[in-house]
Design an enzyme around this catalytic site. Structure first.
Site, mmCIF file in Angstrom:
data_model
loop_
_atom_site.group_PDB
_atom_site.id
_atom_site.type_symbol
_atom_site.label_atom_id
_atom_site.label_comp_id
_atom_site.label_asym_id
_atom_site.label_seq_id
_atom_site.Cartn_x
_atom_site.Cartn_y
_atom_site.Cartn_z
ATOM 1 N N ASP A 181 19.835 -38.442 5.068
ATOM 2 C CA ASP A 181 20.802 -39.576 5.342
ATOM 3 C C ASP A 181 20.526 -41.023 4.773
ATOM 4 O O ASP A 181 19.258 -41.167 5.031
ATOM 5 C CB ASP A 181 21.426 -39.573 6.658
ATOM 6 C CG ASP A 181 22.295 -38.140 6.983
ATOM 7 O OD1 ASP A 181 22.148 -37.271 6.150
ATOM 8 O OD2 ASP A 181 22.894 -38.206 7.910
ATOM 9 N N ASP A 182 21.262 -41.519 4.601
ATOM 10 C CA ASP A 182 21.474 -43.091 4.587
ATOM 11 C C ASP A 182 20.702 -43.830 3.169
ATOM 12 O O ASP A 182 20.761 -44.957 3.083
ATOM 13 C CB ASP A 182 20.418 -43.886 5.754
ATOM 14 C CG ASP A 182 21.130 -43.542 7.160
ATOM 15 O OD1 ASP A 182 22.285 -42.734 7.290
ATOM 16 O OD2 ASP A 182 20.595 -43.575 7.968
ATOM 17 N N HIS A 191 28.387 -47.042 7.093
ATOM 18 C CA HIS A 191 27.607 -46.515 8.101
ATOM 19 C C HIS A 191 28.099 -46.713 9.398
ATOM 20 O O HIS A 191 27.149 -46.684 10.370
ATOM 21 C CB HIS A 191 26.268 -46.572 8.020
ATOM 22 C CG HIS A 191 25.269 -45.539 8.601
ATOM 23 N ND1 HIS A 191 24.918 -45.451 9.776
ATOM 24 C CD2 HIS A 191 24.945 -44.420 8.209
ATOM 25 C CE1 HIS A 191 24.273 -44.430 10.399
ATOM 26 N NE2 HIS A 191 24.257 -43.646 9.194
ATOM 27 N N TYR A 237 25.827 -41.351 12.560
ATOM 28 C CA TYR A 237 25.576 -40.843 13.965
ATOM 29 C C TYR A 237 26.187 -39.655 14.608
ATOM 30 O O TYR A 237 26.072 -39.395 15.819
ATOM 31 C CB TYR A 237 26.065 -41.939 14.695
ATOM 32 C CG TYR A 237 25.879 -43.450 14.286
ATOM 33 C CD1 TYR A 237 24.203 -43.736 14.219
ATOM 34 C CD2 TYR A 237 26.275 -44.181 13.852
ATOM 35 C CE1 TYR A 237 24.014 -45.028 13.699
ATOM 36 C CE2 TYR A 237 26.329 -45.627 13.318
ATOM 37 C CZ TYR A 237 25.018 -45.953 13.482
ATOM 38 O OH TYR A 237 24.760 -47.265 12.985
ATOM 39 N N HIS A 279 16.069 -38.816 7.279
ATOM 40 C CA HIS A 279 16.651 -40.108 6.696
ATOM 41 C C HIS A 279 15.615 -40.685 5.873
ATOM 42 O O HIS A 279 14.412 -40.694 5.810
ATOM 43 C CB HIS A 279 16.755 -41.079 7.999
ATOM 44 C CG HIS A 279 17.898 -40.485 8.881
ATOM 45 N ND1 HIS A 279 17.606 -39.990 9.888
ATOM 46 C CD2 HIS A 279 19.097 -41.067 8.962
ATOM 47 C CE1 HIS A 279 18.633 -39.720 10.492
ATOM 48 N NE2 HIS A 279 19.768 -40.381 10.179
ATOM 49 N N HIS A 297 28.419 -40.314 2.529
ATOM 50 C CA HIS A 297 27.935 -40.903 3.820
ATOM 51 C C HIS A 297 28.750 -42.259 4.365
ATOM 52 O O HIS A 297 28.155 -42.907 5.188
ATOM 53 C CB HIS A 297 26.446 -40.869 4.166
ATOM 54 C CG HIS A 297 25.822 -40.796 5.559
ATOM 55 N ND1 HIS A 297 26.199 -40.018 6.626
ATOM 56 C CD2 HIS A 297 24.796 -41.598 6.098
ATOM 57 C CE1 HIS A 297 25.407 -40.170 7.498
ATOM 58 N NE2 HIS A 297 24.889 -41.110 7.402
#
Length: 427
Positions: free
Chosen positions: A138-139, A198, A235, A297, A194
């Protein structure tokens, strides 16, 4: 004088009497339904790359957002759209303002939807086949010029091990590093959405949720020529309102069942990193028949170093770790993208099996009407100017999207036309 047989009059009467819910009539009295444009139209401007900013103002009035919002409102039950937003506190923290159990609010008790309901589809949170690891990150995308523990380093390690994974990317990072996303895609990895900023999505309005997804989708499409099918909420902040909106936009909601916890650390020393690696390697691989979807991540050098350490451990112990490691879309046997033939890179289906009638199409609950999908050409439009973004890399013809047609729509038109042709006569 034109006469129609009674059977045809009955057919025509039924057609006009059975409009789908939320349809309007145009000036000719014909049913008109909101459409979901795939690939997405390009926005007039991108939102800020400052992830502390919510998407607001004129950015919400862009056709990219408004057209998709109209479609969402036409297919999602009002009872879900009317669930009140959370109150944003900071970071991942919100105050949830509704029934956490009734709305399957994941942060409260790790609630997931395991079956489709009225307005939403089942979540993905594990791999159904024994001994399968759905690996995801992720991210990103990120670049770290100092330690080089970043998205490219993870991709290099995966390539060394001949493993493909799923990268859930953030739109505000994609617009700054489009070449990294394109490299991931060209290497055969799955790309998922995603959001743009965020932010926790339950703290967003319906309009903002659509904007978060669609701006990220547009940035991914500009970079790769593909529209993803998979979405992960930041999250894990999701309830039935967020879930239904994401599903209506064509996305399979993806949670996780194993977390390396690197992104949760306040202190990021080498010792803590090694302890996280040891914890993951001692628990994730203790049962060769276990199946799971992992969360890692590539947002900071520390988070990237932890998953790199886990992968290096697997590489060194491959003889004893028998898990099949694959992208999330492959582990659940669903197409990765909507705009590539077969739904995967280069037009090749990388899932175990594929149905030609559903490959690449959005997934909807059985209680909802099938989507009306429109297309706008075969290649991405030129991106809007964005002063701080890197220039977007050109796409090759292999990335051109394939046109989609609503199932059953063409056959219905053909049947009606043939019926009219057989019974219309001139007197």
């Amino acid at each position: 004088m034109l006469l129609l047989a009674p059977a045809v009059l009955t057919l025509l009467g039924a057609a006009t009497a059975t409009r789908l819910p939320h349809q309007a009539s145009n000036s000719h009295g014909l049913a008109k339904r909101a459409t979901l444009q795939i690939p997405p139209p390009m926005p007039a401007q991108w939102p800020s790359i400052d992830q502390t900013n919510f998407i607001t103002g004129n950015l919400l009035t862009d056709p990219l957002v408004q057209d998709a919002l109209a479609y969402v409102q036409s297919v999602v039950p009002a009872s879900l759209l009317n669930i009140p937003p959370s109150t944003f506190v900071s970071g991942a923290t919100v105050k949830y303002n509704s029934d956490v159990n009734a709305n399957c609010y994941w942060p409260y008790n790790l609630c997931v939807r395991t079956a489709a309901g009225n307005g939403y589809q089942a979540d993905v949170y594990t791999c159904p086949q024994p001994g399968t690891w759905g690996i995801s990150f992720d991210d990103g995308p990120t670049v770290d010029p100092v330690t080089h523990d970043d998205s490219a380093a993870i991709r290099a390690q995966l390539d060394k091990m001949n493993i493909k994974g799923t990268f859930f990317v953030v739109g505000s990072n994609v617009i700054q590093n489009p070449q990294i996303v394109l490299d991931e895609y060209n290497d055969g990895h799955q790309i998922g959405v995603h959001t743009w900023t965020h932010h926790p999505l339950t703290a967003c309005t319906n309009e903002q949720i659509v904007a978060e997804i669609k701006y990220a989708e547009a940035a991914i499409y500009n970079a790769t020529g593909q529209v993803p099918n998979f979405f992960r909420p930041p999250y894990g902040d999701i309830d039935d309102r967020v879930r239904a909106i994401a599903n209506a936009l064509g996305y399979t909601v993806t949670i996780w069942s194993q977390d390396d916890l690197a992104a949760d650390q306040d202190t990021t020393s080498a010792a803590i990193g090694q302890s996280l690696i040891n914890s993951a390697t001692s628990t994730w691989f203790s049962n060769s028949s276990a199946s799971f979807v992992s969360l890692s991540h590539d947002i900071t050098p520390f988070t990237s170093s932890v998953i790199l350490g886990i992968l290096q451990y697997v590489d060194a112990n491959r003889a004893s770790i028998k898990l099949d490691i694959e992208p999330v879309g492959t582990c659940v046997n669903k197409p990765w993208f909507r705009s590539g033939a077969g739904g995967s890179p280069g037009g090749t289906n990388t899932g175990r099996t594929s149905s030609p009638t559903t490959a690449g199409l959005p997934y909807f609950a059985s209680t909802q009407a099938a989507p009306v999908v429109t297309t706008t050409g075969s290649s991405p439009a030129a991106p809007p100017t964005y002063p701080t973004a890197l220039a977007l890399a050109p796409k090759s013809a292999s990335h051109a999207p394939t046109r989609l047609l609503e199932p059953g729509h063409a056959s219905s038109i053909l049947l009606l036309g043939l019926s009219l042709g057989l019974v219309i006569c001139w007197l």
